[in-house]
Enzyme design. Sequence first.
Site, PDB file in Angstrom:
ATOM      1  N   HIS A 238       0.882  -1.162   0.000  1.00 33.02           N
ATOM      2  CA  HIS A 238       0.000   0.000   0.000  1.00 33.02           C
ATOM      3  C   HIS A 238       0.925   1.220   0.000  1.00 33.02           C
ATOM      4  O   HIS A 238       1.872   1.270   0.776  1.00 33.02           O
ATOM      5  CB  HIS A 238      -0.864  -0.039   1.268  1.00 33.02           C
ATOM      6  CG  HIS A 238      -2.025   0.889   1.229  1.00 33.02           C
ATOM      7  ND1 HIS A 238      -1.887   2.252   1.201  1.00 33.02           N
ATOM      8  CD2 HIS A 238      -3.364   0.650   1.196  1.00 33.02           C
ATOM      9  CE1 HIS A 238      -3.088   2.802   1.164  1.00 33.02           C
ATOM     10  NE2 HIS A 238      -4.001   1.855   1.152  1.00 33.02           N
ATOM     11  N   ARG A 260      -5.603   9.841  -1.301  1.00 30.29           N
ATOM     12  CA  ARG A 260      -5.143  10.088  -2.678  1.00 30.29           C
ATOM     13  C   ARG A 260      -6.344  10.255  -3.595  1.00 30.29           C
ATOM     14  O   ARG A 260      -6.344  11.089  -4.494  1.00 30.29           O
ATOM     15  CB  ARG A 260      -4.270   8.929  -3.165  1.00 30.29           C
ATOM     16  CG  ARG A 260      -2.893   8.904  -2.550  1.00 30.29           C
ATOM     17  CD  ARG A 260      -2.051   7.769  -3.117  1.00 30.29           C
ATOM     18  NE  ARG A 260      -2.573   6.461  -2.780  1.00 30.29           N
ATOM     19  CZ  ARG A 260      -2.947   5.534  -3.645  1.00 30.29           C
ATOM     20  NH1 ARG A 260      -2.840   5.747  -4.944  1.00 30.29           N
ATOM     21  NH2 ARG A 260      -3.415   4.377  -3.246  1.00 30.29           N
TER      22      ARG A 260
END
Length: 575
Positions: A238, A260
């Site tokens: 991740h 994000r």
Amino acid sequence: MMLERLATDILILGSGGAGLFAALHAYQTNPELEIAVASKGLLGKCGCTRMVQGGYNVALNPGDSVERHFMDTIEGGKWLPNQNMAWTLVSKAVERIRELENEIGCFFDRNADGTLHGKAFAGQTFDRTVHKGDLTGIEIINRLMEQVWARPIQRLEEHRAVALIPAVDRQALAGALLIDMRKGTFCFVSAKAVLVATGGGPTMYRYHTPSGDKSMDGLAMALRLGLPLRDMEMVQFHPTGLLAGPDTRMTGTVLEEGLRGAGGHLLNGKGERFMAARDPRAERATRDFVSRCIYEEMRAGRTSPHGGVYIKMAHLGPEQVAKQFKGMVERCADCGFDLAAGLVEVVPTAHYLMGGMVCEVDTTTELAGLFVAGEDAGGAHGANRLGGNGVANSTVFGGIAGENMAHWIAHNPDRPAPDEAALQFELGRAQHPFTQARGDLNSLRERLLDIMWDDVGVIRNAAGLSRGRAAIADLEQELLATGLADGERAFNLTWHDWLNLRSLIEVSKAIVAAAQQRQNSRGAHFREDFPDAGDLASSNFTVVRQHGAGLTVTAEPVEFSIVRPGESLLKEAAQ
Ligand SMILES: Cc1cc2nc3c(=O)[nH]c(=O)nc-3n(C[C@H](O)[C@H](O)[C@H](O)COP(=O)(O)OP(=O)(O)OC[C@H]3O[C@@H](n4cnc5c(N)ncnc54)[C@H](O)[C@@H]3O)c2cc1C
């Protein structure tokens, strides 16, 4: 050493989404069966299902379809998934989410019209991730736990499995050897069917997200029985693990993808935004690609004070960020960062192992009586797991395992006698550290974290993998010569740290061997010496087996049983 003996019909190892669903479905299929769930932690309080933040992928809404979910899974997995498993995953998820709501009692967030809300997750062509705020896993596991408590299902909490014990004729499984962690004693549970659902968990990397109780025990036990593991090179990183220095366990924990997704920027140590130049989707590119870009910045020395990069959200408006990402803002504040208005240090962090035991869609394995489900099972995700497909995978296949174990027992009602020699051997093996002179276990663990991060991590090459392989072999020998004081064994967590490290080393060797074998780059596996994906139509998956002390790796052709590279179920559906 005293050995307690218990007998049950079904033994489930692990109490995450896979283990608990298996218990409930086995009970539903045949309430007369004796079912025991053994877990390294407390039921409902351990493992990663509880940690699920984002949510659960399921095709429910108009405009979406199981075919679309399937194609996202296959394309996300870079054409390596077992297509029958992937199809079962996406089609059964629809049934399972209804079951979670209507039978298990979960509440998920809803749209104004009462339908379940699906949020956006990377790599998917539809917003299909069902959730309860950003605490989806707690909702799922708490409700599952209550349902299990309400039934006559035996709970062996803080019972750690250390070995799968074959039958005398070695043609079937006879049960599992456990350590009762509370007492520090051993317990052999003889069973007609055993489910491995210990949840994988790549915690052998310097930065990692999974819960501390996960140390790849299930896969290590399977390797020792000579069972095949597939896709072991496929470790998902991740991109945004929190980086708050070596002194806090918060380092490595996930800052969710939504940051994000909402428009957060990644900046290197010089304050430069580096993603926009690399991909038109900038920070919203896929997990594997963003992780690699961050790693390249780190290698080039353009780092934040702790050696990572920064995520910046302030340009979206601090008040909005504080409102939208309350939990993340609080987590960062605990570590001295201001996510809403300042910069937070982040680093790629090992999150999920796509690899696992080879099994059939019905969760059976090569060994009669042994079943596998959840993150321990390989095949459904191929080279990459879509965010939201993890908990769907565990609950879908956990349920299938429960039903099939009950059916299996109906046709195989005998409880095989265990191979007593194997049992004695495993008892000795688990107590090995008490026979050696005391040493520094923690320094060995630290070394493994660095070896895997530096040489078997986000970006790989032949030299690094060879170096990693040799270093892990040395480490294994050093671990075997490193002992523990043979004092109190009840809750002797140093003993369990030792056993954890042994499992992690054994599975790390399998990861390295598979990564050496795959001389191309697919999804989570990136070889800078072989950056091309290779021909999709002749895709292979790796299979690792242990023979004695050695490992063999073979390449098996992917069977395109539903769709071939270049084809799409969506196009066919439209024709
Ligand atoms: C921080 C985080 C966030 C995530 N977010 C998402 C998300 O938003 N969506 C999604 O789909 N997936 C997500 N995942 C992945 C998801 O959590 C897992 O894929 C899934 O929950 C695994 O379920 P499982 O039942 O296989 O294992 P787990 O839920 O991890 O359970 C494993 C069980 O095995 C037990 N165990 C381990 N070793 C032994 C042993 N030797 N003996 C006995 N018991 C043992 C453990 O104690 C535990 O009870 C996330 C993972 C993490 C770490």
